[in-house]
Motif scaffolding. Structure first.
Motif, mmCIF file in Angstrom:
data_model
loop_
_atom_site.group_PDB
_atom_site.id
_atom_site.type_symbol
_atom_site.label_atom_id
_atom_site.label_comp_id
_atom_site.label_asym_id
_atom_site.label_seq_id
_atom_site.Cartn_x
_atom_site.Cartn_y
_atom_site.Cartn_z
ATOM 1 N N GLU A 41 5.191 -2.473 -62.038
ATOM 2 C CA GLU A 41 4.866 -1.287 -61.253
ATOM 3 C C GLU A 41 5.401 -0.063 -61.964
ATOM 4 N N ALA A 42 4.776 1.070 -61.700
ATOM 5 C CA ALA A 42 5.299 2.328 -62.242
ATOM 6 C C ALA A 42 6.366 2.816 -61.276
ATOM 7 N N VAL A 43 7.494 3.201 -61.816
ATOM 8 C CA VAL A 43 8.587 3.648 -60.962
ATOM 9 C C VAL A 43 8.907 5.098 -61.281
ATOM 10 N N HIS A 44 8.912 5.923 -60.254
ATOM 11 C CA HIS A 44 9.285 7.330 -60.439
ATOM 12 C C HIS A 44 10.619 7.561 -59.766
ATOM 13 N N VAL A 45 11.573 8.112 -60.516
ATOM 14 C CA VAL A 45 12.901 8.333 -59.958
ATOM 15 C C VAL A 45 13.151 9.824 -59.832
ATOM 16 N N LEU A 46 13.504 10.259 -58.636
ATOM 17 C CA LEU A 46 13.939 11.652 -58.467
ATOM 18 C C LEU A 46 15.459 11.609 -58.595
ATOM 19 N N GLY A 47 15.951 11.982 -59.769
ATOM 20 C CA GLY A 47 17.386 11.834 -60.005
ATOM 21 C C GLY A 47 18.154 13.099 -59.726
ATOM 22 N N PHE A 48 18.865 13.134 -58.606
ATOM 23 C CA PHE A 48 19.686 14.303 -58.302
ATOM 24 C C PHE A 48 21.132 14.065 -58.675
ATOM 25 N N GLU A 49 21.583 12.833 -58.507
ATOM 26 C CA GLU A 49 23.023 12.616 -58.582
ATOM 27 C C GLU A 49 23.557 12.161 -59.906
ATOM 28 N N VAL A 50 22.760 11.401 -60.645
ATOM 29 C CA VAL A 50 23.272 10.966 -61.943
ATOM 30 C C VAL A 50 22.269 11.337 -63.011
ATOM 31 N N SER A 51 22.757 11.404 -64.229
ATOM 32 C CA SER A 51 21.888 11.813 -65.323
ATOM 33 C C SER A 51 20.987 10.659 -65.735
ATOM 34 N N GLU A 52 20.006 10.986 -66.547
ATOM 35 C CA GLU A 52 19.029 9.969 -66.957
ATOM 36 C C GLU A 52 19.705 8.832 -67.719
ATOM 37 N N GLU A 53 20.626 9.202 -68.632
ATOM 38 C CA GLU A 53 21.278 8.160 -69.442
ATOM 39 C C GLU A 53 22.039 7.217 -68.553
ATOM 40 N N GLU A 54 22.716 7.794 -67.567
ATOM 41 C CA GLU A 54 23.540 6.949 -66.719
ATOM 42 C C GLU A 54 22.696 6.021 -65.868
ATOM 43 N N LEU A 55 21.557 6.515 -65.400
ATOM 44 C CA LEU A 55 20.708 5.662 -64.574
ATOM 45 C C LEU A 55 20.040 4.593 -65.408
ATOM 46 N N LYS A 56 19.622 4.961 -66.610
ATOM 47 C CA LYS A 56 18.907 3.983 -67.434
ATOM 48 C C LYS A 56 19.867 3.033 -68.121
ATOM 49 N N ASP A 57 21.152 3.316 -68.041
ATOM 50 C CA ASP A 57 22.152 2.484 -68.711
ATOM 51 C C ASP A 57 22.087 1.058 -68.198
ATOM 52 N N GLY A 58 21.770 0.124 -69.057
ATOM 53 C CA GLY A 58 21.704 -1.271 -68.636
ATOM 54 C C GLY A 58 20.313 -1.732 -68.311
ATOM 55 N N LEU A 59 19.404 -0.801 -68.027
ATOM 56 C CA LEU A 59 18.027 -1.195 -67.703
ATOM 57 C C LEU A 59 17.244 -1.246 -68.997
ATOM 58 N N ILE A 60 17.473 -2.273 -69.779
ATOM 59 C CA ILE A 60 16.730 -2.348 -71.037
ATOM 60 C C ILE A 60 15.532 -3.254 -70.846
ATOM 61 N N GLY A 61 14.678 -3.231 -71.793
ATOM 62 C CA GLY A 61 13.519 -4.108 -71.680
ATOM 63 C C GLY A 61 12.252 -3.379 -72.035
ATOM 64 N N ALA A 62 11.227 -4.129 -72.212
ATOM 65 C CA ALA A 62 9.960 -3.547 -72.645
ATOM 66 C C ALA A 62 9.358 -2.677 -71.566
ATOM 67 N N SER A 63 9.692 -2.978 -70.305
ATOM 68 C CA SER A 63 9.012 -2.261 -69.234
ATOM 69 C C SER A 63 9.656 -0.919 -68.926
ATOM 70 N N ILE A 64 10.628 -0.504 -69.728
ATOM 71 C CA ILE A 64 11.320 0.750 -69.432
ATOM 72 C C ILE A 64 10.380 1.946 -69.517
ATOM 73 N N HIS A 65 9.277 1.803 -70.233
ATOM 74 C CA HIS A 65 8.378 2.944 -70.338
ATOM 75 C C HIS A 65 7.657 3.207 -69.033
ATOM 76 N N ARG A 66 7.722 2.237 -68.108
ATOM 77 C CA ARG A 66 7.082 2.493 -66.814
ATOM 78 C C ARG A 66 8.019 3.251 -65.878
ATOM 79 N N LEU A 67 9.225 3.517 -66.350
ATOM 80 C CA LEU A 67 10.173 4.246 -65.520
ATOM 81 C C LEU A 67 10.097 5.719 -65.889
ATOM 82 N N HIS A 68 9.712 6.539 -64.915
ATOM 83 C CA HIS A 68 9.622 7.979 -65.168
ATOM 84 C C HIS A 68 10.753 8.670 -64.437
ATOM 85 N N PHE A 69 11.623 9.302 -65.181
ATOM 86 C CA PHE A 69 12.782 9.953 -64.567
ATOM 87 C C PHE A 69 12.511 11.444 -64.436
#
Lengths: 296, 274
Positions: A41-69
């Motif tokens: 699924e495509a995931v859209h994150v409205l990130g107010f509290e943490v930065s992009e690096e911090e949220l994506k930290d640990g979420l590795i994998g090929a499907s990371i391109h479906r995550l839109h921050f």
């Protein structure tokens, strides 16, 4: 029930993860994001509290391109001259536009980190209205929000959770890396299911659900067994061998009135000392009748 | 700096975690001795330090730092320390004179409802201007922002939301963008219970800051009361991942403040007791 929710099969759902200062729900939120990414699924994150690096930290994998921050972290109030996304843009048109910009035809999953941030600046009625419009809108398939329950009044938390189809309240568990989740799920038919589960995380953000809290007794003996052995690592020997243990258990303690002692006293053995007593007149002194001449 | 505390936090002036937001808080106690620790620690680590001193004068910190072996006056001269003296600046706001061209940092005193945007602007402009220093200037480490303390802003009429926004922006700029550290002190007067007490503002502020930070040091008195040899307890709580899962690690220590520092020990192992 937690695993079912992670598999996320119902569309139009609104899931809230409630946490507190003693235990952060962001890790669980990342598990949900991970699970959604694995479901393609495509995931859209409205990130107010943490930065992009911090949220994506640990979420590795090929499907990371479906995550839109969508970066609402660096400038959520528009204090600089070109903010990426401000909290005041949180309305159904703004969010729909944001989601449609980057998403393909399939409706996306919207993740809000966090709802508390928005509630602080935009009042609860407006937030509830936007969430309702987003759910009915069709651009978004499901919404997952993180809410810090101890930052708002109970009424606010109650109103927002009332709109949710599922609410997971996380709290620290008894052991270090475990947590307790209280889950309330409302199905479309109106049935409400509640459950309480203990869970922990693995390295790749998958959730491992453990025993239910009702089996607390079992867990307690487990903890006792895992405690360190105090007789280890000493310069002297505190342990008992089997013969020593037997001898110890056989030993009769001096002031304990056991059955053996009783029989020994009642039936004194042959040859042991016997006391023969013949009452002597001098011994028979009655304090209340010293001359022994009262007729009582 | 307190050597025992540095080892508890796994930090030394040569190597410490960057991008950390450290919250120092206290409840019916005084945690300002920890601020002195962090100030001397980061100056020793050769970082540029921006200090928003809203409750004490520069001389106060200078005198204490002298005992810890760091000269604030020298650091200020070298340009390593930038000190906003809140008490002095506020005078220029409260007693306006024609000649003052002071910074707009304390402008929130004029109208607390407006929020702390001007204070943040002061921090931001001062921190980013350091990037464009001339050659010949010394190489400093990552930027560090120290705030002592945030709760006084609540007493001055600023709302809890505005203070949380300010701390969020400081964190976004200093921690995430510039990979520096932020240390803030927040104080609480009341008991920890939900209620409609007068102190609700500082409780909410404390909770909000706890959600934002990566490391908290919470100072409290001993639950059994006053003790001459043990001044209180510190609970250290690591909130961010230490590279191996969510485990929010918590450790409790008791401390005693001396003339030239403070010592930290596990509960029950005070030298007065053993």
């Amino acid at each position: 029930m937690l695993t079912e929710l992670l598999q996320g099969t119902d569309a139009g759902g609104f899931l809230i993860i409630q946490d507190s200062a003693s235990y952060s729900g962001r890790h669980l939120l990342k598990s949900f994001i991970n699970a959604a990414l694995h479901r393609e699924e495509a995931v859209h994150v409205l990130g107010f509290e943490v930065s992009e690096e911090e949220l994506k930290d640990g979420l590795i994998g090929a499907s990371i391109h479906r995550l839109h921050f969508h970066n609402a972290y660096t400038d959520p109030l528009g204090w600089t001259h070109n903010p990426a996304f401000t909290v005041h843009q949180f309305c159904s048109e703004g969010v729909t536009q944001l989601v449609k910009q980057t998403s393909q035809s399939k409706p996306a999953t919207l993740v809000i980190d966090s709802l508390s941030w928005i509630l602080r600046h935009v009042g609860p009625p407006a937030v509830c209205k936007t969430l309702q419009q987003l759910r009915k809108g069709g651009a978004v398939r499901a919404i997952i929000g993180l809410l810090h329950a101890d930052m708002h009044q109970r009424g606010t938390v109650g109103s927002v959770c009332h709109m949710a189809t599922s609410v997971i309240t996380v709290a620290p568990g008894m052991k270090g890396d475990e947590a307790v989740a209280k889950i309330t799920k409302r199905s479309k038919s109106g049935k409400v299911m509640q459950d309480e589960e203990i869970f922990s995380f693995k390295e790749d953000f998958t959730v491992v659900v453990q025993n239910r809290p009702s089996q607390l007794g079992l867990k307690q003996t487990e903890t006792e067994e895992r405690e360190t052995d105090p007789t280890a690592n000493l310069t002297f020997n505190l342990r008992l061998s089997d013969t020593e243990r037997e001898a110890k258990e056989k030993l009769a303690l001096p002031f304990v009135f056991s059955k053996e002692k009783k029989t020994a006293l009642l039936h004194s053995g042959r040859g042991s000392g016997r006391i023969l007593y013949e009452p002597d007149a001098n011994d028979d002194y009655d304090q209340e009748d010293p001359d022994d001449d009262l007729d009582v | 700096m307190f050597a025992e505390l540095s080892s508890i936090l796994n930090a030394s002036p040569d190597s410490f975690t960057q991008g950390e937001f450290i919250l120092v808080s206290d409840r019916q106690s005084d945690a300002s001795f920890l601020i002195h620790h962090f100030l001397s620690f980061y100056l020793r680590a050769r970082c540029r330090v921006w200090f928003l001193g809203l409750v004490q004068s520069f001389n106060h910190y200078s005198a204490v730092s002298q005992r810890l072996g760091v000269s604030l006056a020298q650091a200020k001269e070298k340009g390593q320390l930038v000190f906003l003296e809140g008490l002095k600046e506020s005078l220029s706001v409260l007693i306006p004179q024609d000649t003052n061209t002071g910074s707009k940092a304390m402008d929130f005193l004029r109208d607390p409802g407006v929020g702390l945007k001007s204070l943040y602007e002061f921090v931001r402009s001062s921190v980013s201007s350091s990037g464009s220093r001339a050659e010949g200037a010394e190489e400093w480490g990552p930027p560090v922002l120290l705030v002592d303390d945030l709760s006084v802003l609540l007493s001055l009429g600023v709302s809890v939301g505005a203070v949380l926004d300010f701390s969020h922006y400081c964190r976004a700029t200093v921690c995430s963008e510039l990979q520096g550290n932020v240390v803030m002190l927040a104080r609480c007067d009341g008991e920890e219970e939900e209620g409609d007490g007068d102190d609700e503002g500082s409780e909410t502020l404390l909770k909000g800051l706890t959600h934002q930070c990566s490391l908290t040091l919470h100072v409290q008195g001993l639950p059994t009361g006053f003790c001459r040899d043990i001044h209180g307890q510190v609970e250290v709580c690591w909130r961010r991942r230490q590279g191996d899962g969510q485990s929010t690690q918590k450790k409790l220590f008791q401390y005693k403040v001396h003339d030239k520092g403070a010592s930290f020990f596990a509960p029950g192992t005070s030298s007065a007791v053993l």
